[in-house]
Design a protein around this motif. Structure first.
Motif, PDB file in Angstrom:
ATOM      1  N   LEU A 111      61.744  16.934  15.206  1.00  0.00           N
ATOM      2  CA  LEU A 111      61.066  17.072  16.489  1.00  0.00           C
ATOM      3  C   LEU A 111      60.264  18.367  16.519  1.00  0.00           C
ATOM      4  O   LEU A 111      60.498  19.270  15.716  1.00  0.00           O
ATOM      5  N   SER A 112      59.335  18.465  17.435  1.00  0.00           N
ATOM      6  CA  SER A 112      58.556  19.690  17.618  1.00  0.00           C
ATOM      7  C   SER A 112      59.112  20.479  18.782  1.00  0.00           C
ATOM      8  O   SER A 112      59.532  19.910  19.792  1.00  0.00           O
ATOM      9  N   TYR A 113      59.116  21.804  18.642  1.00  0.00           N
ATOM     10  CA  TYR A 113      59.601  22.679  19.700  1.00  0.00           C
ATOM     11  C   TYR A 113      58.559  23.763  19.954  1.00  0.00           C
ATOM     12  O   TYR A 113      58.171  24.467  19.017  1.00  0.00           O
TER      13      TYR A 113
ATOM     14  N   GLU B  58      70.933  12.650  14.080  1.00  0.00           N
ATOM     15  CA  GLU B  58      70.792  11.385  14.794  1.00  0.00           C
ATOM     16  C   GLU B  58      72.132  10.916  15.371  1.00  0.00           C
ATOM     17  O   GLU B  58      72.183  10.328  16.450  1.00  0.00           O
TER      18      GLU B  58
ATOM     19  N   LEU C 219      66.636  13.733  13.022  1.00  0.00           N
ATOM     20  CA  LEU C 219      65.354  13.519  13.682  1.00  0.00           C
ATOM     21  C   LEU C 219      64.540  14.801  13.573  1.00  0.00           C
ATOM     22  O   LEU C 219      65.058  15.892  13.827  1.00  0.00           O
TER      23      LEU C 219
END
Length: 110
Positions: A11-13, A32, A9
């Motif tokens: 994702l933004s951090y 995942e 996956l």
């Protein structure tokens, strides 16, 4: 670490979320099928040791007060030297540790 062909996956951090000229968001990849999470406090993950890393320390205004580039194996001593001390009394966090060779964000510590 994900195996070739394994789903991950993206994702933004928020690496540096405070109001600052250094505000940034970085991508992170999460397996995942991960069944457990890595939880480590006051330790440097083993995969960081062989990497060349950049480190930024910030004050309460989210402005850089110290920065350096070191081998990952030296992160612990550098970070402990950056945290509030006689040398850097206004440092409130080590906010960004990045892999210099890939430009990726590796960690955050407040």
């Amino acid at each position: 670490m994900a195996k070739p062909g394994e789903s991950v996956l993206l994702l933004s951090y928020p690496v540096q979320a405070g109001p600052s000229p250094y505000r940034s968001i970085s991508p992170i990849f999460v397996r995942e099928s991960a069944e457990s999470q890595y939880v480590g406090y006051d330790e440097i993950p083993a995969q960081m040791s062989p990497r060349l890393m950049s480190v930024r320390a910030l004050d309460h205004r989210h402005h850089i007060v110290a920065a350096d580039v070191v081998q990952g194996s030296q992160l612990g001593s550098l970070a402990s030297g950056f945290l509030p001390s006689a040398t850097y009394p206004i440092c409130t966090s080590i906010t960004h540790v990045g892999d210099v060779t890939s430009g990726g964000s590796i960690g955050h510590r407040s």
